[in-house]
Write a protein that holds these residues in place. Structure first.
Motif, short mmCIF file in Angstrom:
data_model
loop_
_atom_site.label_atom_id
_atom_site.label_comp_id
_atom_site.label_asym_id
_atom_site.label_seq_id
_atom_site.Cartn_x
_atom_site.Cartn_y
_atom_site.Cartn_z
N MET A 61 0.89 -1.12 0.14
CA MET A 61 -0.43 0.42 -0.55
C MET A 61 0.74 1.08 -0.33
N LEU A 62 2.07 1.30 1.03
CA LEU A 62 3.25 2.49 0.75
C LEU A 62 3.15 2.76 -0.44
N ALA A 63 4.46 1.25 -1.09
CA ALA A 63 4.64 1.60 -2.47
C ALA A 63 4.05 2.28 -3.21
N ALA A 64 1.94 1.96 -2.91
CA ALA A 64 1.27 1.94 -4.28
C ALA A 64 0.84 3.70 -4.37
N LYS A 65 1.53 4.23 -3.14
CA LYS A 65 0.98 5.88 -2.94
C LYS A 65 2.81 6.22 -3.10
N GLY A 66 3.63 6.05 -3.95
CA GLY A 66 4.92 5.92 -3.91
C GLY A 66 5.27 7.02 -2.35
N GLY A 67 5.00 5.72 -1.14
CA GLY A 67 6.26 5.82 -0.59
C GLY A 67 7.10 4.95 0.20
N SER A 68 7.90 5.42 0.84
CA SER A 68 8.97 4.15 1.03
C SER A 68 8.80 4.24 2.42
N SER A 69 10.08 2.99 3.27
CA SER A 69 10.04 2.49 4.30
C SER A 69 10.80 1.83 4.80
N LYS A 70 12.19 1.50 5.31
CA LYS A 70 13.44 0.85 5.48
C LYS A 70 13.04 0.05 6.55
N LEU A 71 12.16 1.12 7.89
CA LEU A 71 11.47 0.34 8.97
C LEU A 71 10.46 -1.06 8.38
N GLY A 72 9.80 -0.53 7.26
CA GLY A 72 9.17 -1.73 7.22
C GLY A 72 9.17 -2.95 6.33
N GLY A 73 10.31 -2.22 5.76
CA GLY A 73 11.55 -3.08 4.44
C GLY A 73 11.52 -4.58 5.88
N LEU A 74 12.53 -4.33 6.28
CA LEU A 74 13.11 -4.51 7.27
C LEU A 74 11.58 -5.78 7.96
N LEU A 75 11.39 -5.07 8.53
CA LEU A 75 10.04 -6.05 9.41
C LEU A 75 9.40 -6.98 8.52
N SER A 76 9.02 -6.77 7.32
CA SER A 76 8.65 -7.79 6.32
C SER A 76 9.42 -9.03 6.22
N THR A 77 10.50 -8.65 5.08
CA THR A 77 11.69 -9.49 5.23
C THR A 77 11.86 -10.61 6.02
N ALA A 78 12.27 -9.78 7.73
CA ALA A 78 11.98 -10.86 8.99
C ALA A 78 11.27 -11.65 9.69
N LEU A 79 9.84 -10.62 9.06
CA LEU A 79 9.20 -11.29 9.61
C LEU A 79 8.72 -12.63 8.41
N ALA A 80 8.86 -12.69 6.86
CA ALA A 80 8.74 -13.25 6.40
C ALA A 80 9.82 -14.61 6.45
N ALA A 81 10.82 -14.61 6.77
CA ALA A 81 12.10 -15.70 6.79
C ALA A 81 11.11 -15.73 8.17
N CYS A 82 10.81 -15.11 9.21
CA CYS A 82 10.98 -16.06 10.65
C CYS A 82 9.05 -16.82 10.57
N SER A 83 8.55 -16.48 9.57
CA SER A 83 7.25 -17.25 9.08
C SER A 83 7.54 -18.70 8.60
N ALA A 84 8.22 -18.18 7.22
CA ALA A 84 8.79 -19.79 6.60
C ALA A 84 9.49 -20.22 7.43
#
Length: 255
Positions: free
Chosen positions: A161-184
């Motif tokens: 949603m943030l990318a669709a609005k033209g925004g970005s977040s380094k924290l959000g990127g790290l969070l999503s990657t970490a959660l996806a890895a731990c979830s796997a």
């Protein structure tokens, strides 16, 4: 084993809703993602509402649902309490967003509360499935997998949603990657627990259900082998590929 799709949809969407709310709370703590705070809140509430509708299709007599809320130790009672608190926090969150000058800022204490109630609801919901009568479910890996899976789905949704609005977040990127890895990791661990639980039925042999005398005899051990039984396609494709590897690939690619 008959798949209860309404219950599957309810659990999936509820965890996803918690993940979205918690993820936007994390961004709010850092003052990021202001442009998607309100849309993310709407998505979270809609997911929760649809999950609530889905669960009614699981009940043969939905009008009797309140009969299950008679004891505080009941899983469904604890779930209801957590959902009510979640909704109250979401309403306060909405009010604070509307009150803020930029329409995307909430007090830090409220962001923390949003994260906490999201975690609590996901864990409480998963815990309600843990019972000794179902060895494959009676494991702490299940709440962990649900929490991390919902968190990964929510974080990826918020970042999209943030990318669709033209925004970005380094924290959000790290969070999503970490959660996806731990979830796997948690998902694979859960499948391993499911597979190991098949041994609990190894000595049962063939099971005959007197209520359905015309049904064929079932090899219980074979039925409970999730990696090679009738549920194998769902486990390999649905749980492992879609539930674990695909989110991780999306997170790594997006970052």
């Amino acid at each position: 084993m008959e798949l209860q799709w309404p219950l599957i949809i309810f659990t999936t969407l509820l965890a996803w809703s918690c993940g979205v709310f918690a993820s936007q709370g994390v961004l709010a703590l850092k003052g990021e993602g202001k442009q998607i705070q309100l849309p993310a809140l709407i998505v979270s509430v809609v997911l929760l509402a649809v999950s609530g509708v889905a669960v009614f299709f699981h009940l043969q007599h939905w009008e009797r649902i309140f009969n299950g809320f008679g004891h505080i130790t009941s899983g469904i009672t604890q779930e209801l309490i957590a959902i009510v608190v979640f909704v109250v926090v979401a309403v306060v969150y909405f009010a604070m967003l509307r009150k803020s000058e930029d329409g995307g800022t909430v007090p830090q204490w409220l962001a923390v509360v949003a994260i906490v109630i999201s975690v609590v609801l996901a864990v409480v919901s998963a815990h309600s499935y843990m019972m000794a009568a179902r060895p494959a479910w009676d494991t702490v890996v299940w709440p962990l997998a649900m929490l991390l899976g919902g968190g990964a789905a929510g974080a990826l949704t918020v970042m999209a949603m943030l990318a669709a609005k033209g925004g970005s977040s380094k924290l959000g990127g790290l969070l999503s990657t970490a959660l996806a890895a731990c979830s796997a990791v948690a998902t694979v661990a859960l499948v391993a627990v499911w597979q190991a639980s098949a041994g609990s039925f190894a000595d049962v042999g063939y099971h005959f259900d007197p209520t359905t005398p015309t049904s064929p005899l079932l090899d219980v051990a074979a039925e409970t082998n999730v990696l090679s039984g009738e549920l194998a396609p769902l486990v390999w494709l649905g749980v492992i590929v879609v539930g674990a590897l695909a989110p991780l690939a999306c997170a790594v690619f997006a970052s």
